[in-house]
Design a protein around this motif. Structure first.
Motif, PDB file in Angstrom:
ATOM      1  N   VAL A   1     -77.632 -12.368  -8.920  1.00  0.00           N
ATOM      2  CA  VAL A   1     -78.606 -11.769  -9.824  1.00  0.00           C
ATOM      3  C   VAL A   1     -78.077 -11.884 -11.244  1.00  0.00           C
ATOM      4  O   VAL A   1     -76.987 -11.397 -11.552  1.00  0.00           O
ATOM      5  CB  VAL A   1     -78.871 -10.290  -9.484  1.00  0.00           C
ATOM      6  CG1 VAL A   1     -79.872  -9.693 -10.466  1.00  0.00           C
ATOM      7  CG2 VAL A   1     -79.386 -10.158  -8.051  1.00  0.00           C
ATOM      8  N   VAL A   2     -78.837 -12.534 -12.098  1.00  0.00           N
ATOM      9  CA  VAL A   2     -78.455 -12.700 -13.496  1.00  0.00           C
ATOM     10  C   VAL A   2     -79.182 -11.643 -14.319  1.00  0.00           C
ATOM     11  O   VAL A   2     -80.409 -11.633 -14.388  1.00  0.00           O
ATOM     12  CB  VAL A   2     -78.811 -14.110 -14.007  1.00  0.00           C
ATOM     13  CG1 VAL A   2     -78.505 -14.221 -15.500  1.00  0.00           C
ATOM     14  CG2 VAL A   2     -78.055 -15.172 -13.224  1.00  0.00           C
ATOM     15  N   GLY A   3     -78.403 -10.751 -14.939  1.00  0.00           N
ATOM     16  CA  GLY A   3     -78.993  -9.686 -15.744  1.00  0.00           C
ATOM     17  C   GLY A   3     -78.798  -8.336 -15.104  1.00  0.00           C
ATOM     18  O   GLY A   3     -79.214  -8.115 -13.958  1.00  0.00           O
TER      19      GLY A   3
ATOM     20  N   LEU B   1     -73.762  -9.572  -8.998  1.00  0.00           N
ATOM     21  CA  LEU B   1     -74.541  -9.212 -10.188  1.00  0.00           C
ATOM     22  C   LEU B   1     -73.778  -9.652 -11.425  1.00  0.00           C
ATOM     23  O   LEU B   1     -72.641  -9.223 -11.652  1.00  0.00           O
ATOM     24  CB  LEU B   1     -74.785  -7.707 -10.224  1.00  0.00           C
ATOM     25  CG  LEU B   1     -75.553  -7.140 -11.419  1.00  0.00           C
ATOM     26  CD1 LEU B   1     -76.953  -7.732 -11.499  1.00  0.00           C
ATOM     27  CD2 LEU B   1     -75.627  -5.617 -11.341  1.00  0.00           C
ATOM     28  N   ILE B   2     -74.380 -10.520 -12.219  1.00  0.00           N
ATOM     29  CA  ILE B   2     -73.745 -11.030 -13.430  1.00  0.00           C
ATOM     30  C   ILE B   2     -74.233 -10.216 -14.620  1.00  0.00           C
ATOM     31  O   ILE B   2     -75.424 -10.199 -14.935  1.00  0.00           O
ATOM     32  CB  ILE B   2     -74.053 -12.525 -13.634  1.00  0.00           C
ATOM     33  CG1 ILE B   2     -73.478 -13.331 -12.467  1.00  0.00           C
ATOM     34  CG2 ILE B   2     -73.481 -13.026 -14.952  1.00  0.00           C
ATOM     35  CD1 ILE B   2     -73.814 -14.801 -12.507  1.00  0.00           C
ATOM     36  N   SER B   3     -73.296  -9.525 -15.260  1.00  0.00           N
ATOM     37  CA  SER B   3     -73.619  -8.634 -16.379  1.00  0.00           C
ATOM     38  C   SER B   3     -72.909  -9.108 -17.637  1.00  0.00           C
ATOM     39  O   SER B   3     -71.702  -9.307 -17.643  1.00  0.00           O
ATOM     40  CB  SER B   3     -73.186  -7.199 -16.044  1.00  0.00           C
ATOM     41  OG  SER B   3     -73.324  -6.363 -17.176  1.00  0.00           O
ATOM     42  N   SER B   4     -73.654  -9.275 -18.705  1.00  0.00           N
ATOM     43  CA  SER B   4     -73.054  -9.697 -19.970  1.00  0.00           C
ATOM     44  C   SER B   4     -72.366  -8.541 -20.690  1.00  0.00           C
ATOM     45  O   SER B   4     -71.637  -8.768 -21.652  1.00  0.00           O
ATOM     46  CB  SER B   4     -74.118 -10.308 -20.885  1.00  0.00           C
ATOM     47  OG  SER B   4     -75.118  -9.341 -21.207  1.00  0.00           O
ATOM     48  N   ARG B   5     -72.577  -7.328 -20.214  1.00  0.00           N
ATOM     49  CA  ARG B   5     -72.007  -6.147 -20.863  1.00  0.00           C
ATOM     50  C   ARG B   5     -70.803  -5.624 -20.083  1.00  0.00           C
ATOM     51  O   ARG B   5     -70.493  -6.071 -18.978  1.00  0.00           O
ATOM     52  CB  ARG B   5     -73.063  -5.044 -20.960  1.00  0.00           C
ATOM     53  CG  ARG B   5     -74.345  -5.481 -21.654  1.00  0.00           C
ATOM     54  CD  ARG B   5     -74.155  -5.787 -23.121  1.00  0.00           C
ATOM     55  NE  ARG B   5     -75.414  -6.083 -23.777  1.00  0.00           N
ATOM     56  CZ  ARG B   5     -76.183  -5.162 -24.352  1.00  0.00           C
ATOM     57  NH1 ARG B   5     -75.813  -3.885 -24.326  1.00  0.00           N
ATOM     58  NH2 ARG B   5     -77.320  -5.498 -24.927  1.00  0.00           N
ATOM     59  N   GLU B   6     -70.150  -4.637 -20.681  1.00  0.00           N
ATOM     60  CA  GLU B   6     -68.998  -4.006 -20.047  1.00  0.00           C
ATOM     61  C   GLU B   6     -69.427  -3.225 -18.813  1.00  0.00           C
ATOM     62  O   GLU B   6     -68.693  -3.135 -17.824  1.00  0.00           O
ATOM     63  CB  GLU B   6     -68.312  -3.071 -21.055  1.00  0.00           C
ATOM     64  CG  GLU B   6     -67.099  -2.318 -20.500  1.00  0.00           C
ATOM     65  CD  GLU B   6     -65.932  -3.221 -20.193  1.00  0.00           C
ATOM     66  OE1 GLU B   6     -65.171  -2.904 -19.262  1.00  0.00           O
ATOM     67  OE2 GLU B   6     -65.795  -4.256 -20.867  1.00  0.00           O
ATOM     68  N   GLN B   7     -70.642  -2.668 -18.864  1.00  0.00           N
ATOM     69  CA  GLN B   7     -71.133  -1.814 -17.796  1.00  0.00           C
ATOM     70  C   GLN B   7     -72.568  -2.188 -17.470  1.00  0.00           C
ATOM     71  O   GLN B   7     -73.304  -2.678 -18.328  1.00  0.00           O
ATOM     72  CB  GLN B   7     -71.064  -0.338 -18.248  1.00  0.00           C
ATOM     73  CG  GLN B   7     -71.118   0.679 -17.137  1.00  0.00           C
ATOM     74  CD  GLN B   7     -70.817   2.082 -17.659  1.00  0.00           C
ATOM     75  OE1 GLN B   7     -71.231   2.458 -18.756  1.00  0.00           O
ATOM     76  NE2 GLN B   7     -70.086   2.869 -16.881  1.00  0.00           N
ATOM     77  N   VAL B   8     -72.961  -1.991 -16.215  1.00  0.00           N
ATOM     78  CA  VAL B   8     -74.351  -2.249 -15.851  1.00  0.00           C
ATOM     79  C   VAL B   8     -75.251  -1.252 -16.569  1.00  0.00           C
ATOM     80  O   VAL B   8     -74.803  -0.223 -17.066  1.00  0.00           O
ATOM     81  CB  VAL B   8     -74.569  -2.155 -14.326  1.00  0.00           C
ATOM     82  CG1 VAL B   8     -73.711  -3.171 -13.592  1.00  0.00           C
ATOM     83  CG2 VAL B   8     -74.305  -0.750 -13.818  1.00  0.00           C
ATOM     84  N   LEU B   9     -76.539  -1.563 -16.616  1.00  0.00           N
ATOM     85  CA  LEU B   9     -77.538  -0.704 -17.253  1.00  0.00           C
ATOM     86  C   LEU B   9     -77.169  -0.343 -18.692  1.00  0.00           C
ATOM     87  O   LEU B   9     -77.041   0.837 -19.040  1.00  0.00           O
ATOM     88  CB  LEU B   9     -77.750   0.580 -16.442  1.00  0.00           C
ATOM     89  CG  LEU B   9     -78.276   0.382 -15.020  1.00  0.00           C
ATOM     90  CD1 LEU B   9     -78.323   1.721 -14.287  1.00  0.00           C
ATOM     91  CD2 LEU B   9     -79.647  -0.274 -15.032  1.00  0.00           C
ATOM     92  N   PRO B  10     -76.980  -1.346 -19.551  1.00  0.00           N
ATOM     93  CA  PRO B  10     -76.675  -1.042 -20.949  1.00  0.00           C
ATOM     94  C   PRO B  10     -77.799  -0.228 -21.583  1.00  0.00           C
ATOM     95  O   PRO B  10     -78.978  -0.474 -21.348  1.00  0.00           O
ATOM     96  CB  PRO B  10     -76.570  -2.435 -21.590  1.00  0.00           C
ATOM     97  CG  PRO B  10     -77.300  -3.344 -20.664  1.00  0.00           C
ATOM     98  CD  PRO B  10     -77.107  -2.787 -19.297  1.00  0.00           C
ATOM     99  N   GLY B  11     -77.431   0.766 -22.346  1.00  0.00           N
ATOM    100  CA  GLY B  11     -78.415   1.624 -22.991  1.00  0.00           C
ATOM    101  C   GLY B  11     -78.774   2.853 -22.191  1.00  0.00           C
ATOM    102  O   GLY B  11     -79.390   3.775 -22.716  1.00  0.00           O
ATOM    103  N   GLU B  12     -78.381   2.894 -20.910  1.00  0.00           N
ATOM    104  CA  GLU B  12     -78.636   4.076 -20.095  1.00  0.00           C
ATOM    105  C   GLU B  12     -77.439   5.017 -20.168  1.00  0.00           C
ATOM    106  O   GLU B  12     -76.399   4.697 -20.747  1.00  0.00           O
ATOM    107  CB  GLU B  12     -78.905   3.671 -18.639  1.00  0.00           C
ATOM    108  CG  GLU B  12     -80.094   2.751 -18.451  1.00  0.00           C
ATOM    109  CD  GLU B  12     -81.414   3.388 -18.817  1.00  0.00           C
ATOM    110  OE1 GLU B  12     -81.535   4.618 -18.683  1.00  0.00           O
ATOM    111  OE2 GLU B  12     -82.328   2.653 -19.237  1.00  0.00           O
TER     112      GLU B  12
END
Length: 475
Positions: free
Chosen positions: A194-196, A217-228
């Motif tokens: 899963v990308v994103g 799960l490929i995440s471009s951020r340090e943590q999943v659900l950025p902004g949450e």
């Protein structure tokens, strides 16, 4: 044409044309028809829009199936065992994706039919075809062999959005997929990439992990659900790890290539990840291109979304907009509220502008994550002054009985006054538990109002009252 029931009150606009039959469109149609307006909906696919046909209803149905399997896997602690290979439920349970998807699409179709029947019962005229604005009061509908002109005193645009695609990861509907294509699969992806790691990516990663796929799960951020909420994201990541779902953080997918039996995803550092299927969840694009918005004088943002104010007005007179095409919040509940607010405003009824600090939302992962109002990030930025109490559900008696040991309840109160201004719930059924907090935020209740309201014992909602008690302000 007139409504088949007596109007609730006089409507200031005799006729309304709605372009798009999603939540923003059909909710607006129901309210306007009930108030005596002549309403026409132009929809190209089916009533309910993508929310019902390809997005919310299908995905949450799929997720509900995955959740039932997760509960079974975790049932050993409850004393419920499975006969079979070593009693391990993972070895004797199997998800039949063909049957799951047949049910998913059947429920989506039934929901769409229910919406259409409800609209027709109110006297709403439904035109199936592709609509385009000729001006601020006229829609041309391409119905294939024929064209039709729909004229009205006011227009509501609710055309939604579609999945954004990467030039280097074009979906083929078989191995490389966007989220609308998942329901065409007959076999469970053995290894799903899963990308994103936004809401959509996290939800599908969680669901397919629960259904038995090996998920990365490929995440471009340090943590999943950025902004949450960061505490909520941490709980989810821990649950992912416990269930064997691999998260590649700070990794950006540059390309997805189909191989003979699967896919190869190339990351920004040149490394690769292989799997049998890849789901690309990298946002959405509003369906505002080539629908005549310029001719109608409707202004767009740089991202292609329709500019609206708090009562859903666009820059053009008597033209309103609702839903994902406005870029406000990509939530069906917000689209519906925008549609209802638009109708109230154009009809001369009492109206309260949309307040984003009152919007409650839910992420349907396992565990679920629900939130409303002011966040801890808002407090950290200095935008609001508040006090926070977080209670782990591991101490809740009902949670213990149900073997729920992940999640928490968090309430945010305005510093000094004790008014509830925000909250987060993480756990099974968070989408239901967030409602009393959302009610407190919307009605500006004091923490004592929440604390002094009886809750059932034992119940998960008891933790909401307890958190409120701990925020009591001594007078």
């Amino acid at each position: 044409m007139t409504s088949q029931q007596d109007p609730l009150s006089p409507f200031a606009v005799p006729s309304l044309a709605i372009l798009g039959g999603g939540p923003g469109g059909y909710e607006a149609a129901m309210v306007a028809a009930s108030m005596g307006a002549e309403v026409t909906i132009v929809e190209r696919a089916g009533l309910g829009g993508s929310a019902v046909l390809t997005d919310v209803v299908p995905s949450k149905t799929l997720i509900a199936t995955a959740e039932s399997m997760n509960r079974s896997v975790d049932s050993a602690e409850l004393g419920v065992s499975f006969s079979g290979q070593d009693g391990d439920p993972k070895t004797i349970m199997r998800a039949d994706l063909k049957l799951i998807n047949e049910r998913v699409l059947r429920l989506a179709k039934e929901q769409s039919t229910d919406i259409r029947n409800a609209l027709e019962a109110l006297g709403v005229r439904i035109v199936i075809g592709t609509g385009r604005l000729l001006d601020g009061r006229t829609i041309e509908v391409d119905r294939g062999e024929t064209k039709e002109i729909v004229k009205a005193d006011a227009v509501l645009i609710s055309v939604g959005a579609h999945p954004r695609e990467l030039a280097t990861a074009q979906p083929d509907g078989e191995r490389i997929l966007n989220w609308t294509q998942l329901y065409d699969l007959d076999e469970m992806p053995e290894e799903l990439i899963v990308v994103g790691s936004g809401v959509t990516g996290a939800e599908f990663a969680s669901a397919f992990n629960g259904l038995g796929s090996r998920v990365t799960l490929i995440s471009s951020r340090e943590q999943v659900l950025p902004g949450e909420d960061s505490d909520a994201a941490a709980v989810l990541e821990h649950a992912f790890e416990r269930r064997g779902l691999r998260v590649l953080s700070r990794s950006r997918a540059e390309a997805v290539e189909r191989t003979e039996n699967g896919v190869i995803v190339t990351l920004g550092d040149g490394s690769t990840v292989t799997g049998t299927h890849c789901l690309v969840c990298v946002g959405s694009i509003p369906n505002t291109k080539d629908i005549g918005l310029e001719a109608a004088g409707v202004e767009l943002t740089s991202s292609g979304h329709i500019k609206v104010d708090g009562v859903s007005r666009t820059s053009a007179p008597n033209v309103y907009a609702a839903g994902d095409c406005t870029g406000v919040f990509a939530l069906a509940s917000v689209a519906a509220m925008q549609g209802r607010i638009a109708v109230a405003h154009m009809g001369g009824d009492g109206v309260r502008p949309l307040k984003l600090t009152q919007v409650s939302s839910n992420i349907f992962t396992s565990p679920e994550i629900a939130s409303v109002g002011v966040s801890e990030a808002d407090l950290a930025s200095g935008k609001y002054q508040g006090d926070v109490v977080k209670l782990s559900l591991a101490t809740n008696p009902r949670a213990k009985m149900r073997n729920v040991n992940e999640g928490f309840v968090k309430i945010i109160a305005r510093k000094g006054s004790g008014t509830v201004i925000g909250g987060v719930v993480v756990g099974a059924g968070a989408c239901e538990l967030i409602f009393p907090i959302a009610l407190a935020v919307t009605q500006k209740l004091h923490v004592d109002d929440v604390a002094n309201t009886f809750t059932v014992y034992p119940s998960l909602s008891g933790s909401i009252a307890e958190a409120a008690r701990r925020l009591h302000v001594h007078m």
